[in-house]
Motif scaffolding. Sequence first.
Motif, PDB file in Angstrom:
ATOM      1  N   ALA A 165     166.356 108.905  -5.170  1.00  0.00           N
ATOM      2  CA  ALA A 165     167.661 108.398  -4.727  1.00  0.00           C
ATOM      3  C   ALA A 165     167.485 107.491  -3.510  1.00  0.00           C
ATOM      4  CB  ALA A 165     168.590 109.567  -4.404  1.00  0.00           C
ATOM      5  N   TYR A 166     166.619 107.905  -2.603  1.00  0.00           N
ATOM      6  CA  TYR A 166     166.350 107.065  -1.425  1.00  0.00           C
ATOM      7  C   TYR A 166     165.737 105.733  -1.837  1.00  0.00           C
ATOM      8  CZ  TYR A 166     163.924 105.091   2.536  1.00  0.00           C
ATOM      9  OH  TYR A 166     163.462 104.209   3.466  1.00  0.00           O
ATOM     10  N   ALA A 167     164.767 105.784  -2.748  1.00  0.00           N
ATOM     11  CA  ALA A 167     164.089 104.548  -3.168  1.00  0.00           C
ATOM     12  C   ALA A 167     165.081 103.584  -3.803  1.00  0.00           C
ATOM     13  CB  ALA A 167     162.959 104.881  -4.143  1.00  0.00           C
ATOM     14  N   ARG A 168     165.999 104.126  -4.635  1.00  0.00           N
ATOM     15  CA  ARG A 168     166.984 103.262  -5.284  1.00  0.00           C
ATOM     16  C   ARG A 168     167.966 102.698  -4.251  1.00  0.00           C
ATOM     17  NH1 ARG A 168     166.072 100.580  -8.869  1.00  0.00           N
ATOM     18  NH2 ARG A 168     165.707 102.210 -10.451  1.00  0.00           N
ATOM     19  N   ASP A 191     157.964 106.926   3.056  1.00  0.00           N
ATOM     20  CA  ASP A 191     158.658 106.087   4.023  1.00  0.00           C
ATOM     21  C   ASP A 191     159.043 106.943   5.231  1.00  0.00           C
ATOM     22  OD1 ASP A 191     160.646 104.606   5.431  1.00  0.00           O
ATOM     23  OD2 ASP A 191     160.920 103.384   3.646  1.00  0.00           O
ATOM     24  N   ARG A 192     158.720 106.467   6.444  1.00  0.00           N
ATOM     25  CA  ARG A 192     158.985 107.272   7.644  1.00  0.00           C
ATOM     26  C   ARG A 192     160.474 107.450   7.899  1.00  0.00           C
ATOM     27  NH1 ARG A 192     159.251 103.914  12.492  1.00  0.00           N
ATOM     28  NH2 ARG A 192     159.206 101.709  11.914  1.00  0.00           N
ATOM     29  N   LEU A 193     161.324 106.590   7.309  1.00  0.00           N
ATOM     30  CA  LEU A 193     162.759 106.731   7.511  1.00  0.00           C
ATOM     31  C   LEU A 193     163.308 107.968   6.797  1.00  0.00           C
ATOM     32  CD1 LEU A 193     165.258 105.386   8.758  1.00  0.00           C
ATOM     33  CD2 LEU A 193     165.554 104.113   6.622  1.00  0.00           C
ATOM     34  N   ILE A 194     162.752 108.291   5.634  1.00  0.00           N
ATOM     35  CA  ILE A 194     163.244 109.422   4.863  1.00  0.00           C
ATOM     36  C   ILE A 194     162.496 110.703   5.197  1.00  0.00           C
ATOM     37  CG2 ILE A 194     161.675 109.077   2.908  1.00  0.00           C
ATOM     38  CD1 ILE A 194     165.384 110.101   2.691  1.00  0.00           C
ATOM     39  N   ALA A 195     161.366 110.609   5.893  1.00  0.00           N
ATOM     40  CA  ALA A 195     160.518 111.780   6.163  1.00  0.00           C
ATOM     41  C   ALA A 195     161.252 112.918   6.866  1.00  0.00           C
ATOM     42  CB  ALA A 195     159.289 111.345   6.961  1.00  0.00           C
ATOM     43  N   THR A 214     169.729 102.658   6.876  1.00  0.00           N
ATOM     44  CA  THR A 214     169.774 103.721   7.885  1.00  0.00           C
ATOM     45  C   THR A 214     171.071 104.520   7.780  1.00  0.00           C
ATOM     46  OG1 THR A 214     170.692 102.183   9.532  1.00  0.00           O
ATOM     47  CG2 THR A 214     168.296 102.450   9.486  1.00  0.00           C
ATOM     48  N   HIS A 215     172.152 103.864   7.337  1.00  0.00           N
ATOM     49  CA  HIS A 215     173.444 104.566   7.227  1.00  0.00           C
ATOM     50  C   HIS A 215     173.413 105.652   6.149  1.00  0.00           C
ATOM     51  CE1 HIS A 215     177.669 105.459   6.938  1.00  0.00           C
ATOM     52  NE2 HIS A 215     177.730 104.937   5.717  1.00  0.00           N
ATOM     53  N   PRO A 216     173.074 105.343   4.874  1.00  0.00           N
ATOM     54  CA  PRO A 216     173.035 106.427   3.886  1.00  0.00           C
ATOM     55  C   PRO A 216     172.033 107.530   4.228  1.00  0.00           C
ATOM     56  CG  PRO A 216     172.215 104.369   2.951  1.00  0.00           C
ATOM     57  CD  PRO A 216     172.857 104.036   4.243  1.00  0.00           C
ATOM     58  N   VAL A 217     170.933 107.189   4.874  1.00  0.00           N
ATOM     59  CA  VAL A 217     169.978 108.227   5.272  1.00  0.00           C
ATOM     60  C   VAL A 217     170.613 109.161   6.308  1.00  0.00           C
ATOM     61  CG1 VAL A 217     167.795 108.662   6.474  1.00  0.00           C
ATOM     62  CG2 VAL A 217     167.917 106.904   4.700  1.00  0.00           C
ATOM     63  N   GLU A 218     171.342 108.594   7.279  1.00  0.00           N
ATOM     64  CA  GLU A 218     172.003 109.430   8.280  1.00  0.00           C
ATOM     65  C   GLU A 218     173.094 110.289   7.649  1.00  0.00           C
ATOM     66  OE1 GLU A 218     171.319 110.008  11.373  1.00  0.00           O
ATOM     67  OE2 GLU A 218     169.640 108.605  11.466  1.00  0.00           O
TER      68      GLU A 218
END
Length: 310
Positions: free
Chosen positions: A27-30, A2-6, A48-52
């Motif tokens: 963890a990202y997938a869940r 996923d480009r968001l987590i890359a 987008t919030h937890p990724v940031e």
Amino acid sequence: MDRLIAPLLDRLAGRLGANDLALVQRAYARAAERHEGRFRHSGAPYITHPVEVASLVAAAGGDPATVCAALLHDTLDETAFDAGRLRAEFGGDVSELVTGLAELKDGVPEAADDRVLLLRLSDRLHNMRTVEYLAPHKQRQKSLQTLETFVPLARRLGLAPVAAELESIARKRLAPGPEFAALRTLALILPAQARGRYLREWAAELAALPTGHRAYVLELLRGVPALAVVLWRPRARRLTRTLLTTVLASRARPWLALAPPLTWLTYQLARTSLADALAFVLSVPPALSALITGARRRLGLERDDDTPHD
């Protein structure tokens, strides 16, 4: 991928092994699954919030468990994901960090695990970066709390750039509007030592109100002059007492000030009527002498037995 987590995985690739990177991906997938269909106030997908937050944790040197906890930090409070399942899928360390963060929502105790504090701080930093999408009164509330709690926390954790960014965002959101600017201008009539305290209290009260607080500000403005009188009264009394003590320090000193105008008045009266001049001399100086004596006694400059006896 996923480009968001890359970008996060790229940041971590240099210091984490394959197993840890795989754990972060899981963890990202869940988190993406649990937040599917949810959106932030800005309109961005909630994930987008937890990724940031995880990116901020990674930038601060957080370990793999803390990065995973950042990705999953809202799954317990905001979704139907339960702590037992979280522990089963990601282990006790990640589960305890997420649970510890959930327990911190209403405060930041000194004894909390530093990793939990880092999560809380990173969560607040990203929320402050997007605070403009909240209602104005909530922006002020969060900004005040940020200055009081999170800026000192960032400094305590040695994260000076985070502290500086949080302080900058919060102060911009607390910049006074025209109503508070009027209040601050009128507050110039208050004693300097009290002025700052009252302005801070008023700012905190305004921050807790909805946006329509003009009537409240008008009431504050109307009350400032009366408040100034109350605050200045003790100082005015001390100043008056000091001046009177200086003037009445001796019996002769007030008469040195009174003699020229009394002499001039006597002369002016005598030009038209000697009787009036005589009446003035016989009545006014004795009355003034009694007033001076009374004032000296009240100031403690003269006692009853100080008055001359025949």
